[in-house]
Every structure is written in structure tokens, then in C-alpha cells.
Design an enzyme around this catalytic site. Sequence first.
Site, PDB file in Angstrom:
ATOM      1  N   ARG A 149     -36.439  81.715 143.227  1.00  0.00           N
ATOM      2  CA  ARG A 149     -36.927  80.500 142.263  1.00  0.00           C
ATOM      3  C   ARG A 149     -36.176  80.240 141.203  1.00  0.00           C
ATOM      4  O   ARG A 149     -34.958  81.245 140.590  1.00  0.00           O
ATOM      5  CB  ARG A 149     -38.714  80.813 141.958  1.00  0.00           C
ATOM      6  N   LYS A 172     -43.964  85.773 141.521  1.00  0.00           N
ATOM      7  CA  LYS A 172     -44.817  85.741 140.928  1.00  0.00           C
ATOM      8  C   LYS A 172     -45.577  86.858 141.023  1.00  0.00           C
ATOM      9  O   LYS A 172     -45.790  87.963 141.714  1.00  0.00           O
ATOM     10  CB  LYS A 172     -45.453  84.337 141.854  1.00  0.00           C
ATOM     11  N   HIS A 241     -35.101  74.054 143.100  1.00  0.00           N
ATOM     12  CA  HIS A 241     -36.065  74.279 144.063  1.00  0.00           C
ATOM     13  C   HIS A 241     -35.773  73.489 145.053  1.00  0.00           C
ATOM     14  O   HIS A 241     -35.741  74.262 146.537  1.00  0.00           O
ATOM     15  CB  HIS A 241     -37.325  73.729 143.720  1.00  0.00           C
ATOM     16  N   ARG A 244     -33.576  76.420 147.219  1.00  0.00           N
ATOM     17  CA  ARG A 244     -34.961  77.244 147.790  1.00  0.00           C
ATOM     18  C   ARG A 244     -35.346  76.609 149.045  1.00  0.00           C
ATOM     19  O   ARG A 244     -35.130  77.154 150.392  1.00  0.00           O
ATOM     20  CB  ARG A 244     -35.941  76.779 146.932  1.00  0.00           C
ATOM     21  N   HIS A 267     -43.320  84.046 149.329  1.00  0.00           N
ATOM     22  CA  HIS A 267     -44.348  84.186 149.293  1.00  0.00           C
ATOM     23  C   HIS A 267     -46.030  84.571 149.727  1.00  0.00           C
ATOM     24  O   HIS A 267     -45.525  85.841 151.255  1.00  0.00           O
ATOM     25  CB  HIS A 267     -44.452  82.750 150.727  1.00  0.00           C
ATOM     26  N   TYR A 276     -42.048  74.315 156.545  1.00  0.00           N
ATOM     27  CA  TYR A 276     -41.438  74.549 156.921  1.00  0.00           C
ATOM     28  C   TYR A 276     -41.114  74.318 158.509  1.00  0.00           C
ATOM     29  O   TYR A 276     -39.781  73.999 158.754  1.00  0.00           O
ATOM     30  CB  TYR A 276     -40.342  75.819 156.133  1.00  0.00           C
TER      31      TYR A 276
END
Length: 306
Positions: A149, A172, A241, A244, A267, A276
Site C-alpha cells: 500500500r 493497517k 494501488h 498493488r 488482507h 482477484y
Amino acid sequence: MNLAAGGAEYLHALRHLRRASPHSVAAAERDLARFGAFAEGQGVSTVGQVDVHLVRRFVADCAWAGHKPTSIARYLSSVRSFYQWLIETGVAERNPAQGVRAPKAQKRLPRTLSREQAGALAEAEPDDHSPIGCRDRAIVELFYSSGLRLSELAAIDLHDLDPGGELRVTGKGGKTRIVPVGKLAREALRAWCRQRPSLAQPGEAALFVSSRGTRLSRRSIQQRLAQRAQRAGLGVRVHPHRLRHAFATHMLEGSGDLRAVQELLGHASLSSTQIYTQLDFDHLARVYRDAHPRARRKADSDDSSA
């Protein structure tokens, strides 16, 4: 109480008591007017006559009319907030919109880059061995190599990079993960690290620094990527992004291992990675259509034999 009168009092409260922004008040006014018009068409004119079945019919009517799920969700939110206010003021006893859901919004497939585009972006200026040139190439290679990210790449410190080819990333929620760094990215990082001392201020911990010697900002990284994409002649807007997404798409196409891609991307939920699989299926479908003799349309076959 009449629906129109109740709506007018609610908007007055939003505007003068709750100090909502003019934009929020205008949106609520439009949404309640839409709901009020539908209710009137159903023979409903008072707040007490509105029940959950009417609200559900309203949602279905909006969906049939082609309104986006996000718009319907906003209509529902406005009706729900209106009735919550009616309950607080003692006008209503229940909220008929509570628990009613809008249709699920279709997940948009992320825009990505092809392998050729990612390579062209990295090699946009192959003869630029200046500190800035080496830095920018290392940034592109690292984004694409490890699927980072923007916030993760900007926060990398020198000590996060292991000479053996691994990188410690803080994602995150402050969660840390270890990601591999590919060969070309390692080479680009070594070239940048040789040039970094000419820019970095003494004691600066950041891996990527600006021409002033301090940590390179997220905005600067975005701008440098956009400029590099223009010089490479890609013809598409490139942002962190998108790189990414390219990493995730190409990893999944090559491995088929959704769990591994989930871990690499950081994630928390597999559902975030599953988008994806659709991209991967699209790739497989294209290969199938191009390769299988009976997958092509008859017109295509006729054209090829003409």
C-alpha cells in the site's frame, strides 16, 4: 402527523439544531421527498401509516427504476434517520426502515496493469542513474514486487529492509508482516541505497527520502508515479494501488494460491482478496477463447477461413 409536515420539521432540526452541513440537509430533503412521493402513490400520507412492507416496496421500486445500490442505501439511511428523530421526539414508536437493506452493490473490479505496462513503468528512464532516478525506479519495483500500500511504502525505514531479500511492513491497524522482495526490486534498492547518502539528512531513518533529505511524502510518491507513467507513454493513469492490483492479479494468475496472495497483501479477510479471482477467471477465459478451436464464434472461424 403528515409525512410532509414531519419531514419539514426534521429538516429544520437538522439545519438549526444539529447544525448539519447544507449538503447533508439538501441530500436528506431530496431523499425524503422521493420517499414521500412513493408513499403518497401507495395511499400513505401519515408517519404512522408507514410500515416495513412499504419501505421494502420503496426499495424494490427504486431498484426496478435503475437506481444504484449506493443511492438506495442513502435513501434508506435518510428514512431511517428521519424515523429515529420521530421516535426521539415522541411522534413515532418504531422505525419501519430499521433492518431493511439496500441491494448489494456489485464489486467493481480494480483497474490493473499488464506485465508489459508494469515493466515499461519500471524502465521508463533506463539511463537515469541520478539519485532521484534510482529512487523512483526502486519505488516502482518495490510496489510491483511486494504489493505494498502507499502508506506502507512511505513508512518504510532503512532497518526494515533485510539484506536477504525480505521486508518488514507495518500495515493497517499497526499489523506487521514480512514480505519477499523480488530480484529486480532488490537490485533497484541496492542502486538507490548507494545514492541515498547524497540526499538523506543525517539521522534520517526513512528508506525513501526527498531532495530535501527528509521522508518522501505520500503525495510526492503519487506525483512521481504519475509523471513516470506519462514518460513511459502508458496512456493510463498510474497510482500506487494500481501497482498493488497488478501484483495481486499477476501473482494469482501465476500461482492460483488465494491464501498466499491474501497473506502477501496483508488482507485481514479472504473476502477482500477474492475479487482477484474474478480477474483471474477473466484471464483464463481469454486464454480459453483464443486457444480452443470450438470456443470461437462461427463468424470468427468463417473470417479466418476466407
